[in-house]
Each structure stands twice: as C-alpha cells, then as structure tokens.
Design a protein around this motif. Structure first.
Motif, short mmCIF file in Angstrom:
data_model
loop_
_atom_site.label_atom_id
_atom_site.label_comp_id
_atom_site.label_asym_id
_atom_site.label_seq_id
_atom_site.Cartn_x
_atom_site.Cartn_y
_atom_site.Cartn_z
N GLU A 320 44.49 -4.68 -21.56
CA GLU A 320 44.47 -3.40 -22.26
C GLU A 320 45.18 -2.33 -21.43
N ILE A 321 45.58 -1.27 -22.12
CA ILE A 321 46.24 -0.15 -21.48
C ILE A 321 45.26 1.00 -21.33
N PHE A 322 45.11 1.50 -20.11
CA PHE A 322 44.27 2.66 -19.86
C PHE A 322 45.14 3.89 -19.66
N THR A 323 44.80 4.96 -20.36
CA THR A 323 45.44 6.26 -20.18
C THR A 323 44.35 7.27 -19.86
N LEU A 324 44.73 8.52 -19.71
CA LEU A 324 43.74 9.55 -19.39
C LEU A 324 42.67 9.64 -20.48
N GLU A 325 43.03 9.28 -21.70
CA GLU A 325 42.10 9.40 -22.82
C GLU A 325 40.99 8.35 -22.80
N ASN A 326 41.24 7.18 -22.23
CA ASN A 326 40.22 6.12 -22.28
C ASN A 326 39.84 5.58 -20.90
N LEU A 327 40.10 6.36 -19.86
CA LEU A 327 39.72 5.92 -18.51
C LEU A 327 38.21 5.80 -18.38
N PRO A 328 37.74 4.81 -17.63
CA PRO A 328 36.30 4.72 -17.37
C PRO A 328 35.88 5.82 -16.40
N PRO A 329 34.60 6.18 -16.38
CA PRO A 329 34.11 7.13 -15.37
C PRO A 329 34.36 6.55 -13.98
N ALA A 330 34.64 7.42 -13.03
CA ALA A 330 34.92 6.94 -11.67
C ALA A 330 34.03 7.67 -10.68
N GLY A 331 32.83 7.17 -10.50
CA GLY A 331 31.93 7.75 -9.52
C GLY A 331 32.31 7.34 -8.12
N GLU A 332 31.48 7.72 -7.17
CA GLU A 332 31.78 7.48 -5.76
C GLU A 332 31.93 6.00 -5.44
N ASP A 333 31.19 5.16 -6.15
CA ASP A 333 31.20 3.73 -5.87
C ASP A 333 31.99 2.93 -6.91
N PHE A 334 32.81 3.60 -7.69
CA PHE A 334 33.56 2.91 -8.75
C PHE A 334 34.51 1.87 -8.16
N LEU A 335 34.56 0.72 -8.80
CA LEU A 335 35.45 -0.34 -8.35
C LEU A 335 36.29 -0.92 -9.48
N THR A 336 35.67 -1.13 -10.65
CA THR A 336 36.35 -1.83 -11.74
C THR A 336 35.77 -1.41 -13.08
N PRO A 337 36.57 -1.43 -14.15
CA PRO A 337 36.03 -1.18 -15.49
C PRO A 337 35.20 -2.35 -16.01
N TYR A 338 35.21 -3.45 -15.26
CA TYR A 338 34.57 -4.68 -15.72
C TYR A 338 33.47 -5.09 -14.74
N PRO A 339 32.25 -4.54 -14.91
CA PRO A 339 31.16 -4.86 -13.99
C PRO A 339 30.93 -6.36 -13.89
N VAL A 340 30.60 -6.80 -12.69
CA VAL A 340 30.51 -8.23 -12.42
C VAL A 340 29.30 -8.89 -13.08
N LYS A 341 28.26 -8.11 -13.41
CA LYS A 341 27.01 -8.71 -13.89
C LYS A 341 27.22 -9.65 -15.07
N LYS A 342 28.02 -9.24 -16.03
CA LYS A 342 28.26 -10.07 -17.21
C LYS A 342 28.79 -11.44 -16.80
N TYR A 343 29.69 -11.46 -15.84
CA TYR A 343 30.36 -12.70 -15.47
C TYR A 343 29.53 -13.56 -14.51
N ILE A 344 28.84 -12.92 -13.56
CA ILE A 344 28.00 -13.72 -12.66
C ILE A 344 26.83 -14.32 -13.42
N ASP A 345 26.32 -13.60 -14.42
CA ASP A 345 25.23 -14.16 -15.23
C ASP A 345 25.70 -15.40 -15.99
N GLN A 346 26.94 -15.36 -16.47
CA GLN A 346 27.48 -16.52 -17.18
C GLN A 346 27.61 -17.72 -16.25
N TYR A 347 28.07 -17.47 -15.03
CA TYR A 347 28.22 -18.58 -14.08
C TYR A 347 26.86 -19.11 -13.63
N LYS A 348 25.90 -18.23 -13.42
CA LYS A 348 24.58 -18.70 -13.00
C LYS A 348 23.94 -19.56 -14.09
N GLU A 349 24.16 -19.19 -15.33
CA GLU A 349 23.67 -20.01 -16.45
C GLU A 349 24.37 -21.36 -16.47
#
Length: 358
Positions: A320-349
């Motif tokens: 996907e393309i991110f522009t100023l209009e659809n950027l994710p929030p970027a707090g102090e600890d921001f790393l990625t628009p795609y949090p790992v929890k969804k994916y690590i939960d899939q692998y653990k299952e």
C-alpha cells in the motif's frame, strides 16, 4: 491506495533529530537475553547469532523486531551484531559469532559474496546459516534465504509516483549497488513510472558508511544541474530525510518531492514535519520474513525439516501507499504500521499444532 500483491526495539529519537537528517542510532538494538518461552510445547534452548548489515535502517529494525518476537516466544537467546554498512565487517562479525558456538547464524542484508568465508565456516561446523530481509546474488550459498519482494513494492511506488509527477518529469534517484535490494527497487520503480515517461537525470549509489553526508551531496548535485527537477526517489528509508532536508535548504521544497519506502520510525515522523518534501512511501507487512526465519529454524531443530526458501513467496504481503492523509500515528515507540502480535499469534498457533504433541 493498496496494491494486492502476493509475495513474499524499540527506539527513542525525537522528530527534531530525524528532521536533521540523522540516521537512527543502534543503541536500542541489542543482544537479547533468553526469555521464558511462551509456547506450551518443549523447546531446547538455542543461541542465535544475528548480524545486521546496517542496523541504522528503521526497516532493519522491523525485521529484527519480528525475528526476536519469535525467538522470545521460544525462549531462545539472540546475540546481535551491527556491521554499520560494511559487508566485510558483517563477515568478520559472523565468523566471531560462529566461533563463540552459536546454534544458528542469521544475517540480514549482507550479500553472499562478502559472506562466503563465514558461510564456509558455518557449514564446516554444521551451523545453519539463514538470510532474512534482502534478496541475495547467490541464494544457494545459504541454507535458506527469505527476502522481501522488493520488485512488488518498487513497482507499486513507481506507478504512484508516475501519476503524481505527470509526463516527462525529471527524477533523480538515490540508489545503492551494495545491496541487491537497491538495484531491484530502482529497476522496479523505473518500470512503474514507464507510463509517465519520466526523465531520469541521475541514478547514483549512496555510500552506506556515510548515508547523510553522501545523500546530501548527491541531491545537491541533482538540484544544481536540474532546475526543473520534480522528484527524488530514495530507494532506502534512511535516504529520505537527508534528501528532503537538502531540498528544503535549497528553498525548493515546494517544487521537488521525495518518494521512498516504508512507513517506519524514520519516515512517518519526517513526513509529518512542517513543509516536509517526503510525500509518499510504499509499504506492506514485509517484516514477516523475520518470523519466517524463526519458523524454519524451529522446524530444523525440532523436527529436522529441510529449509524451504520458497516459503517467502507464499507470504501474503499486500503493498500500500502511505501519504500524509493515511499515515499511522507515530508515538515515541513507533516501529511499524503492522504490529507483530497478529503474526506471532499465527505462528504460535501453527507451532502448537505441529509440535504440541512432542
């Protein structure tokens, strides 16, 4: 804008530091102590050596964060080394890790040729060597290699840029010849812009040991030689801020835009700064390859499964393309628009189903 394509640490830096064009430091990236495993099945303790070609890249942090999410779940220890953009140093660090008695070597984005001495040593000691993150010039040199699909994200960005800049616009490229990913992205971006008949005024490789200074120098050259320059394409996330700041310093932020890759801890805050020339980035959950590397190592250690490099091609990675209009929030600890929890939960299952009875 989403391109549905199939394929396949935290840090604390102020927006002001990013706006100054500084590459992220590596203080927040460190060797991980063995964690208490969170999977329910028995797992032998392992120590994994991890060598990152250039840990100052925010995208590299995303690979590592997904990788350690997997190793933490399994209770494995990770010893981290940063080659600081030097392939020769990456090889030396890998050899040192192998001689320390690691159980597996994982390398992110150091190409096959400079790594051959380390790969030969690993093979002689029966230590699996896996690459995660970038395409390799010789994939077969590794026990397994899991690159992201640079062609897909590059083509998506090129198509978008072509529509934004219009026909026959002048474009300068901040490229790279050290990492194969840079070449692939550059080629794909050019192909994506083909319909707009963009005029490439320069395609220079940035010195990865002097990212900020060399990026500024190249962009300054493009600006001076091309008064009608319309855009700068930065093939790596850490090229974007130095490029944008050079454009702003030249007083041409209203005429020259920057386009790059990944809505990450560098690009998101920088795009949000006032008057930022960075207008768009292409992205997707590409860091899944980090977890895939853990999955393959677990299969190797737990069930003597053969490594399968083709597994990366089966990952679902919508671009996907991110522009100023659809950027994710970027707090102090921001790393990625795609949090790992969804994916690590899939692998653990997945792991529970495959190894829960062992």
């Amino acid at each position: 804008m989403t391109f549905p394509m199939k394929r396949g640490l935290r840090l604390r830096k102020t927006v002001a530091a990013i706006a100054a064009g500084l590459a992220l430091g590596t203080a927040a990236l460190s060797s991980a102590s063995a964690q208490e495993k969170t999977v329910s099945f028995p797992v032998d303790k392992k120590t994994i050596g991890y060598v990152d070609l250039i840990a100052s890249g925010a995208m590299q942090r995303r690979f590592y964060s997904y990788f350690t999410a997997g190793t933490d779940a399994l209770g494995w220890k990770v010893i981290f080394q940063d080659a600081q953009g030097d392939p020769t140093k990456a090889n030396t660090e890998a050899i040192n890790l192998i001689n320390q008695g690691i159980d597996a070597l994982v390398v992110s984005c150091a190409d096959s040729a400079p790594m051959r001495p380390a790969l030969k040593l690993a093979k002689s000691k029966g230590i699996p060597a896996v690459q995660a993150g970038c395409p390799m010039t010789d994939e077969k040199a590794w026990d397994a290699s899991f690159p992201l699909d640079d062609a897909a994200v590059g083509h998506a960005l090129g198509e978008y840029v072509g529509k934004q800049i219009g026909n026959n616009a002048q474009v300068g490229i901040l490229g790279d010849t050290v990492i194969l990913a840079g070449k692939i992205r550059t080629k794909a971006v050019k192909e994506g812009m083909a319909g707009a008949k963009a005029v490439i005024v320069g395609d220079q490789s940035v010195n990865l040991t002097d990212i900020v200074g060399n990026s500024r120098k190249i962009v300054s050259t493009y600006l001076t030689a091309n008064p009608d320059l319309k855009a700068i394409l930065a093939v790596y996330d850490f090229f974007a801020a130095p490029a944008g700041n050079t454009i702003k310093s030249a007083g041409r932020a209203d005429k020259v835009s920057v386009y790059s890759f990944f809505a990450d801890a560098v690009n998101v805050p920088y795009m949000k700064t006032e008057g930022s020339p960075l207008k768009a980035v292409a992205d997707g959950p590409v860091e899944q390859v980090g977890l895939l590397a853990v999955d393959q190592l677990l299969g190797h250690f737990k069930a003597e499964k053969p490594f399968d490099s083709s597994a990366a091609q089966r990952l679902e990675v919508p671009v996907e393309i991110f522009t100023l209009e659809n950027l994710p929030p970027a707090g102090e600890d921001f790393l990625t628009p795609y949090p790992v929890k969804k994916y690590i939960d899939q692998y653990k299952e997945k792991w529970a189903k495959e190894y829960g009875g062992n």
